[in-house]
Scaffold this active site. Structure first.
Site, PDB file in Angstrom:
ATOM      1  CG  ASP A  43      -2.247   0.609   0.997  1.00 27.79           C
ATOM      2  OD1 ASP A  43      -2.281   1.661   0.347  1.00 27.79           O
ATOM      3  OD2 ASP A  43      -3.257   0.052   1.466  1.00 27.79           O
TER       4      ASP A  43
ATOM      5  CG  ASP B  25      -4.291   5.848   0.937  1.00 32.06           C
ATOM      6  OD1 ASP B  25      -5.205   5.033   1.174  1.00 32.06           O
ATOM      7  OD2 ASP B  25      -4.190   6.943   1.523  1.00 32.06           O
TER       8      ASP B  25
ATOM      9  CD  GLU C 154      -8.685   5.039  -1.635  1.00 31.84           C
ATOM     10  OE1 GLU C 154      -9.599   4.726  -0.875  1.00 31.84           O
ATOM     11  OE2 GLU C 154      -7.676   5.656  -1.245  1.00 31.84           O
TER      12      GLU C 154
ATOM     13  CG  HIS D 116      -9.069  -0.889   4.395  1.00 36.16           C
ATOM     14  ND1 HIS D 116      -8.954  -0.785   3.019  1.00 36.16           N
ATOM     15  CD2 HIS D 116      -8.528   0.241   4.890  1.00 36.16           C
ATOM     16  CE1 HIS D 116      -8.360   0.349   2.712  1.00 36.16           C
ATOM     17  NE2 HIS D 116      -8.090   0.999   3.832  1.00 36.16           N
ATOM     18  CG  ASP D 117     -11.300   2.695   3.593  1.00 38.45           C
ATOM     19  OD1 ASP D 117     -10.773   2.574   4.708  1.00 38.45           O
ATOM     20  OD2 ASP D 117     -10.715   3.171   2.597  1.00 38.45           O
TER      21      ASP D 117
HETATM   22  O1  TEU Z   1      -9.207   6.102   1.982  1.00 38.54           O
HETATM   23  C1  TEU Z   1      -9.588   7.250   1.290  1.00 38.54           C
HETATM   24  C2  TEU Z   1     -10.801   7.872   1.705  1.00 38.54           C
HETATM   25  O2  TEU Z   1     -11.184   8.853   1.090  1.00 38.54           O
HETATM   26  C3  TEU Z   1     -11.531   7.351   2.882  1.00 38.54           C
HETATM   27  O3  TEU Z   1     -11.457   8.279   3.881  1.00 38.54           O
HETATM   28  C4  TEU Z   1     -12.918   7.109   2.503  1.00 38.54           C
HETATM   29  O4  TEU Z   1     -13.510   8.273   2.022  1.00 38.54           O
HETATM   30  C5  TEU Z   1     -13.712   6.677   3.657  1.00 38.54           C
HETATM   31  O5  TEU Z   1     -13.011   5.766   4.416  1.00 38.54           O
HETATM   32  C6  TEU Z   1     -14.953   6.004   3.173  1.00 38.54           C
HETATM   33  O6  TEU Z   1     -15.672   5.651   4.260  1.00 38.54           O
HETATM   34  C7  TEU Z   1      -7.863   5.782   2.050  1.00 38.54           C
HETATM   35  C8  TEU Z   1      -7.683   4.513   2.844  1.00 38.54           C
HETATM   36  O7  TEU Z   1      -8.291   3.453   2.175  1.00 38.54           O
HETATM   37  C9  TEU Z   1      -8.227   4.741   4.214  1.00 38.54           C
HETATM   38  O8  TEU Z   1      -8.201   3.584   5.002  1.00 38.54           O
HETATM   39  C10 TEU Z   1      -7.392   5.826   4.851  1.00 38.54           C
HETATM   40  O9  TEU Z   1      -7.936   6.156   6.099  1.00 38.54           O
HETATM   41  C11 TEU Z   1      -7.358   7.086   3.984  1.00 38.54           C
HETATM   42  O10 TEU Z   1      -7.093   6.806   2.626  1.00 38.54           O
HETATM   43  C12 TEU Z   1      -6.256   7.997   4.445  1.00 38.54           C
HETATM   44  O11 TEU Z   1      -5.024   7.406   4.160  1.00 38.54           O
END
Ligand code: TEU
Length: 574
Positions: free
Chosen positions: A127, A229, A271, A345-346
């Site tokens: 990542d 990311d 992403e 994971h989000d």
């Molecule tokens: O996520 C990007 C992001 O925009 C997230 O905040 C997303 O909008 C939200 O989680 C949706 O519910 C990435 C990673 O995947 C996330 O885990 C990180 O927290 C974020 O970037 C910051 O690095």
């Protein structure tokens, strides 16, 4: 159509569909595109497998499960961050890109993971979190020492407004202003995420070169590529309040490609929230020299609330969902490449969001897998999805650990929203839903840990776990295995054209893939009610027939055929 047997030919996908599928498979092997026939698996290290009983998953734990992943059939692991980090955002706040968090292990463990995965034909994709660092990164520590620091310009600083307030109205994704005042030097720094995640200044060439050197260092260690990311934020133009898809985004990606990726046989996936199909082609077309593919989230965000965003449960509208998949499949048919995913994971657990995590948990998980994996693109399986894990079901705010959930809880409560309403939203969409520990077996600790898990284990682990599911020939794992293998073996699955069928049918998700005279028709009941194609299915060609690639049985589907709740067929003809 009669009652469909859920019994499959164990491990014999090829036997069911092989006669048609295999010859085309042999014609397919363009060098450097191995990820087009591979399926990815995302490991969230803290929650995968804990080898030392401290309640947090670790790299030796992942190594111990490589056999499981090989058995599943995956081609590469997207490994969420394992770098040194104070863990404000579970590792997405990196304090040293070239070291491993002691919670997860050592650099030697990491080298061993890369080597042992490779020996099983599995690549490790790191990542790459380079929109921001942790505020404990040495660059940031140096930058905030003084305005003259040689690292000052690695970050984004602005003077306060005359009244002392932040330079502009930019908001953090985790709530509140995106600016925090650094008292010592009297300027605000930008953070599009938590205040402990200061944004890097990509307009500084020295910073960009430092990132590229770091990427090369990992590639030289043998990693198979990067998941990038929030990569669509790096070309931002802060003074015009443009954060996503800024003017310099694509030039930087081409520069990065030239500096690090060119000539290497690796996979990259960016992403990119809010990306359009046009953007995706720009990123992923071969002639762009940028990335292999992106993650886009249109099917996710479409069903967020206008006012409360993800914190307000909203039902899925199947017709709209299908239209989105169709749009992406069609737009990237000839140029660029899609990623395919339900969860990460989000996001909430796939079966809880799009299926039924109660009575029809197994059936709906199998249906969702089938619908997704038989489209064109590279599928990503999020850990636990392959055994039908469900949302966490937390009832109290104290059970959550996620910084985003806790911040929005504070903000929305302060704005007058009730505790019950917020918790209902969090139960549907909090990031912790996907982060509860992997459920390996029914013993205490779920086979994840012998200690106290960092985040509560889902109460259903005695019923939902890998050991139990794998013992079931009609389980979820078995279906993923079959689908992953089909992608490897079938050019039709990898390369075939895509056509959405019955776009307006409110309950069936149906489409057809075609290649060199062979057709694969996928028909899925996306609901808990029995349904039929019905006369409303305008454009129905008299009937659809073929051999189901899983059961091997021949089916003839007519307008009157009944589909049981979450039933799915994948019919191959001739
Ligand atoms: O996520 C990007 C992001 O925009 C997230 O905040 C997303 O909008 C939200 O989680 C949706 O519910 C990435 C990673 O995947 C996330 O885990 C990180 O927290 C974020 O970037 C910051 O690095």
């Amino acid at each position: 159509m009669g009652n469909i047997s859920r019994r499959s030919f164990v491990g014999s996908v090829a036997a069911a569909g092989g006669a048609c599928l295999l010859p085309q498979a042999m014609a397919f092997a363009p060098a450097g595109k191995w990820w087009r026939s591979a399926t990815a698996y995302q490991v969230y290290p803290a929650s995968f497998c804990d080898s030392n009983g401290d309640g947090v998953g670790d790299i030796p734990g992942i190594i111990s499960k490589l056999g499981y992943l090989q058995d599943l059939g995956i081609g590469f692991i997207w490994l969420s961050p394992v770098y040194a980090s104070p863990m404000v955002d579970n590792g997405y706040d990196i304090s040293d890109y070239q070291d491993i968090n002691p919670l997860f292990g050592t650099l030697a463990d990491m080298d061993r993971l890369v080597a042992e995965a490779k020996s099983r034909g599995i690549g490790i994709v790191m990542d790459l979190v380079v929109n921001h660092t942790s505020d404990e990164h040495r660059w940031f520590k140096a930058a905030r020492q003084s305005r003259d620091s040689e690292f000052r310009d690695y970050y984004i600083w602005r003077d306060p407004k005359p009244d002392g307030s932040p330079p502009n109205g930019l908001q953090s994704a985790f709530g509140g202003s995106a600016w925090t005042l650094d008292e010592h030097t009297g300027q605000f720094y930008l953070h599009l995420f938590a205040s402990a995640q200061p944004d890097l200044n990509w307009s500084n060439p020295a910073l960009r070169q430092a990132v590229y050197r770091m990427m090369g260092w990992w590639l030289d260690r043998g990693v198979a590529g990067f998941r990038m990311d929030v990569i669509n934020l790096v070309g931002k133009d802060i003074d015009r309040e443009v954060t996503a898809d800024g003017p310099m985004l694509h030039p930087y990606l081409r520069e990065m490609h030239e500096a690090t990726l060119k000539g290497r046989d690796c996979v990259t996936v960016g992403e990119a929230w809010g990306a359009t199909p046009r953007d995706a082609i720009q990123y992923s077309a071969e002639e762009s020299h940028e990335l292999s593919m992106i993650f886009q989230f249109e099917h996710v965000q479409k069903f967020w609330d206008e006012k409360f965003g993800k914190w307000q449960p909203k039902p899925i509208d199947l017709v709209a969902l299908k239209a989105i998949f169709n749009k992406w499949q069609v737009a990237l048919a000839d140029s660029g490449w899609n990623s395919l995913f339900w969860g990460n994971h989000d996001l909430p657990r796939a079966v809880s969001r799009y299926g039924d995590d109660g009575e029809h948990r197994v059936g709906s998980a199998r249906m969702l897998a089938t619908v997704l994996h038989l489209m064109k693109g590279t599928p990503y399986v999020y850990q636990g999805e392959e055994i039908g894990m469900t949302n966490a079901g937390f009832r109290h705010i104290e059970q959550y650990r996620d910084v985003e959930t806790l911040n929005f809880h504070k903000l929305q409560r302060a704005a007058g929203r009730s505790e019950e309403e917020f918790l209902a939203g969090a139960r549907a969409n909090s990031r912790d839903n996907a982060r509860t520990p992997m459920q390996w077996n029914a013993r205490p600790g779920a086979g994840f840990t012998t200690g106290k898990p960092w985040l509560g284990i889902n109460g259903n682990f005695t019923k939902v776990n890998a050991e139990g599911d794998r013992a079931d020939p009609d389980g979820v794992f078995r279906r993923y295995q079959q689908l992953i293998r089909l992608r490897r073996e079938s050019a039709l699955v990898r390369e075939g054209s895509f056509k959405l069928l019955y776009p307006d049918h409110p309950e069936l998700f149906a489409y057809q893939r075609e290649l060199a005279g062979a057709k694969l028709t996928v028909l899925a009941n996306f609901t808990v009610r029995p349904t039929r194609l019905g006369v409303a299915s305008a454009g129905m060609v008299e009937s659809i027939s073929g051999r189901d690639v899983f059961s091997g049985k021949h089916h003839v589907v007519t307008a009157e055929s009944t589909f049981h709740p979450y039933q799915v067929l994948a019919l191959l003809e001739p």
